[in-house]
Design a protein around this motif. Structure first.
Motif, PDB file in Angstrom:
ATOM      1  N   ALA A   1       6.778  18.117 -13.928  1.00  0.00           N
ATOM      2  CA  ALA A   1       7.911  18.253 -14.840  1.00  0.00           C
ATOM      3  C   ALA A   1       7.495  18.329 -16.299  1.00  0.00           C
ATOM      4  O   ALA A   1       8.343  18.514 -17.169  1.00  0.00           O
ATOM      5  N   GLY A   2       6.214  18.153 -16.588  1.00  0.00           N
ATOM      6  CA  GLY A   2       5.747  18.216 -17.960  1.00  0.00           C
ATOM      7  C   GLY A   2       5.775  16.903 -18.702  1.00  0.00           C
ATOM      8  O   GLY A   2       5.548  16.877 -19.911  1.00  0.00           O
ATOM      9  N   ALA A   3       6.038  15.805 -18.001  1.00  0.00           N
ATOM     10  CA  ALA A   3       6.071  14.476 -18.629  1.00  0.00           C
ATOM     11  C   ALA A   3       4.765  13.763 -18.315  1.00  0.00           C
ATOM     12  O   ALA A   3       4.714  12.846 -17.487  1.00  0.00           O
ATOM     13  N   GLU A   4       3.699  14.200 -18.968  1.00  0.00           N
ATOM     14  CA  GLU A   4       2.385  13.622 -18.670  1.00  0.00           C
ATOM     15  C   GLU A   4       2.277  12.178 -19.117  1.00  0.00           C
ATOM     16  O   GLU A   4       1.542  11.383 -18.521  1.00  0.00           O
ATOM     17  N   PHE A   5       3.011  11.794 -20.167  1.00  0.00           N
ATOM     18  CA  PHE A   5       2.954  10.406 -20.629  1.00  0.00           C
ATOM     19  C   PHE A   5       3.519   9.464 -19.569  1.00  0.00           C
ATOM     20  O   PHE A   5       2.935   8.412 -19.278  1.00  0.00           O
ATOM     21  N   LEU A   6       4.660   9.839 -18.972  1.00  0.00           N
ATOM     22  CA  LEU A   6       5.243   9.011 -17.912  1.00  0.00           C
ATOM     23  C   LEU A   6       4.318   8.943 -16.694  1.00  0.00           C
ATOM     24  O   LEU A   6       4.217   7.898 -16.039  1.00  0.00           O
ATOM     25  N   ALA A   7       3.652  10.026 -16.386  1.00  0.00           N
ATOM     26  CA  ALA A   7       2.732  10.024 -15.240  1.00  0.00           C
ATOM     27  C   ALA A   7       1.576   9.064 -15.459  1.00  0.00           C
ATOM     28  O   ALA A   7       1.221   8.279 -14.567  1.00  0.00           O
TER      29      ALA A   7
ATOM     30  N   LEU B   1       0.829  -1.206   0.000  1.00  0.00           N
ATOM     31  CA  LEU B   1       0.000   0.000   0.000  1.00  0.00           C
ATOM     32  C   LEU B   1       0.868   1.262   0.000  1.00  0.00           C
ATOM     33  O   LEU B   1       0.545   2.250  -0.683  1.00  0.00           O
ATOM     34  N   PHE B   2       1.943   1.252   0.756  1.00  0.00           N
ATOM     35  CA  PHE B   2       2.869   2.392   0.713  1.00  0.00           C
ATOM     36  C   PHE B   2       3.537   2.505  -0.663  1.00  0.00           C
ATOM     37  O   PHE B   2       3.832   3.615  -1.123  1.00  0.00           O
ATOM     38  N   LEU B   3       3.764   1.367  -1.318  1.00  0.00           N
ATOM     39  CA  LEU B   3       4.323   1.401  -2.667  1.00  0.00           C
ATOM     40  C   LEU B   3       3.360   2.067  -3.648  1.00  0.00           C
ATOM     41  O   LEU B   3       3.778   2.852  -4.511  1.00  0.00           O
ATOM     42  N   ILE B   4       2.079   1.774  -3.521  1.00  0.00           N
ATOM     43  CA  ILE B   4       1.081   2.426  -4.375  1.00  0.00           C
ATOM     44  C   ILE B   4       1.071   3.932  -4.131  1.00  0.00           C
ATOM     45  O   ILE B   4       0.982   4.744  -5.067  1.00  0.00           O
ATOM     46  N   LEU B   5       1.180   4.337  -2.858  1.00  0.00           N
ATOM     47  CA  LEU B   5       1.244   5.761  -2.546  1.00  0.00           C
ATOM     48  C   LEU B   5       2.483   6.409  -3.163  1.00  0.00           C
ATOM     49  O   LEU B   5       2.426   7.551  -3.654  1.00  0.00           O
ATOM     50  N   SER B   6       3.594   5.696  -3.167  1.00  0.00           N
ATOM     51  CA  SER B   6       4.812   6.214  -3.797  1.00  0.00           C
ATOM     52  C   SER B   6       4.616   6.410  -5.291  1.00  0.00           C
ATOM     53  O   SER B   6       5.073   7.412  -5.866  1.00  0.00           O
ATOM     54  N   PHE B   7       3.934   5.464  -5.931  1.00  0.00           N
ATOM     55  CA  PHE B   7       3.687   5.593  -7.369  1.00  0.00           C
ATOM     56  C   PHE B   7       2.840   6.829  -7.682  1.00  0.00           C
ATOM     57  O   PHE B   7       3.113   7.553  -8.650  1.00  0.00           O
ATOM     58  N   PHE B   8       1.822   7.085  -6.892  1.00  0.00           N
ATOM     59  CA  PHE B   8       0.957   8.237  -7.134  1.00  0.00           C
ATOM     60  C   PHE B   8       1.737   9.552  -6.980  1.00  0.00           C
ATOM     61  O   PHE B   8       1.575  10.481  -7.785  1.00  0.00           O
ATOM     62  N   ASN B   9       2.569   9.632  -5.975  1.00  0.00           N
ATOM     63  CA  ASN B   9       3.337  10.857  -5.771  1.00  0.00           C
ATOM     64  C   ASN B   9       4.400  11.032  -6.854  1.00  0.00           C
ATOM     65  O   ASN B   9       4.669  12.162  -7.284  1.00  0.00           O
ATOM     66  N   ALA B  10       4.999   9.938  -7.307  1.00  0.00           N
ATOM     67  CA  ALA B  10       5.949  10.043  -8.411  1.00  0.00           C
ATOM     68  C   ALA B  10       5.253  10.488  -9.692  1.00  0.00           C
ATOM     69  O   ALA B  10       5.811  11.275 -10.477  1.00  0.00           O
ATOM     70  N   ALA B  11       4.026  10.011  -9.910  1.00  0.00           N
ATOM     71  CA  ALA B  11       3.263  10.459 -11.072  1.00  0.00           C
ATOM     72  C   ALA B  11       2.961  11.957 -10.987  1.00  0.00           C
ATOM     73  O   ALA B  11       2.999  12.676 -11.996  1.00  0.00           O
ATOM     74  N   ALA B  12       2.673  12.454  -9.794  1.00  0.00           N
ATOM     75  CA  ALA B  12       2.438  13.893  -9.625  1.00  0.00           C
ATOM     76  C   ALA B  12       3.696  14.695  -9.932  1.00  0.00           C
ATOM     77  O   ALA B  12       3.627  15.773 -10.547  1.00  0.00           O
ATOM     78  N   LEU B  13       4.858  14.185  -9.544  1.00  0.00           N
ATOM     79  CA  LEU B  13       6.110  14.871  -9.872  1.00  0.00           C
ATOM     80  C   LEU B  13       6.359  14.881 -11.378  1.00  0.00           C
ATOM     81  O   LEU B  13       6.860  15.878 -11.921  1.00  0.00           O
ATOM     82  N   PHE B  14       6.010  13.785 -12.060  1.00  0.00           N
ATOM     83  CA  PHE B  14       6.150  13.763 -13.516  1.00  0.00           C
ATOM     84  C   PHE B  14       5.224  14.801 -14.173  1.00  0.00           C
ATOM     85  O   PHE B  14       5.593  15.445 -15.158  1.00  0.00           O
ATOM     86  N   LEU B  15       4.027  14.955 -13.627  1.00  0.00           N
ATOM     87  CA  LEU B  15       3.118  15.964 -14.169  1.00  0.00           C
ATOM     88  C   LEU B  15       3.680  17.376 -13.987  1.00  0.00           C
ATOM     89  O   LEU B  15       3.570  18.229 -14.881  1.00  0.00           O
TER      90      LEU B  15
END
Length: 228
Positions: A48-54, A32-46
């Motif tokens: 940075a302008g990398a919406e595809f990676l997010a 569950l903490f791993l899923i939370l990490s993925f969501f926050n990393a996706a927000a950082l990609f957004l």
């Protein structure tokens, strides 16, 4: 200002959740903490302008990999206490590998410097004809194709290691013997019966399998039964 505050907020949550992935004793909580990490990393990609990676991070990792980990942990009933029994035995090897990794990180951190052209590249406008997906594909499969393949090999080694650590023999489990199935004769599996009209069917007992230690017969005659 809002983008900067959002970056520090998502980065702090990402670091905290990543730390809890390693420190959590319950494997379900770690996933569950791993899923939370993925969501926050996706927000950082957004940011940075990398919406595809997010989107890929949310769809692939959160929607498939993390859920798969959760189902494996909850449904396969992995005995983690048994897996931890060999911790002390493999501690020296793990310490050596961890020390080598720490030295490599220190070397990279001390030798890495910010290029003076980096701020200019960040401020440079992105061409309208180049999409985010196209730019990412060019970087991965053209500029850094060998490093991309090396990362795939690292993931392959990690997958093999996970399979080896969780693979164990279970007594009393019936397994398929393909060789024995292919070696069966027609008499052991098939019985041809001639049934008169209106007589119905007679249940034929299943033939006994031949012992494996007995040699195969050189020849046998047909069995003629009476009419039923």
């Amino acid at each position: 200002m809002i983008a900067t505050l959002s970056f520090y907020l998502f980065a702090a949550i990402l670091l905290a959740s990543a730390t809890m992935v390693v420190l959590a004793r319950n494997p379900v909580h770690a996933v569950l903490f791993l899923i939370l990490s993925f969501f926050n990393a996706a927000a950082l990609f957004l940011l940075a302008g990398a919406e595809f990676l997010a989107l890929i991070l949310v769809i692939v990792y959160v929607g498939a990999v993390a859920v798969l980990f959760l189902f494996v942990v909850m449904m396969l009933d992995v005995n983690f206490a048994e897996l931890r029994e060999g911790f002390v035995r493999y501690l020296p090897i793990g310490g050596i590998i961890g020390g080598i990794l720490l030295v490599e990180l220190l070397l990279v951190g001390t030798a890495w410097t910010v290029s003076p052209q980096a701020p200019l590249l960040i401020a440079e406008p992105v061409p309208a004809t180049v999409s985010n997906t196209r730019a990412l594909g060019r970087i991965l499969y053209t500029d850094y194709v060998y490093l991309f393949q090396a990362a795939g090999l690292v993931l392959l080694v990690a997958m093999i290691g996970a399979i080896v650590l969780t693979l164990r023999e279970r007594p009393g489990v019936r397994r398929q013997n393909v060789g024995a199935q292919l070696a069966r004769s027609r008499d052991e599996t098939l019985a041809v019966m001639k049934v008169a009209s209106g007589a119905g069917l007679t249940v034929v007992p299943k033939p006994e399998p031949k012992p494996e230690h007995e040699p195969a017969e050189q020849g046998h005659g047909g069995h003629h039964g009476g009419g039923h």
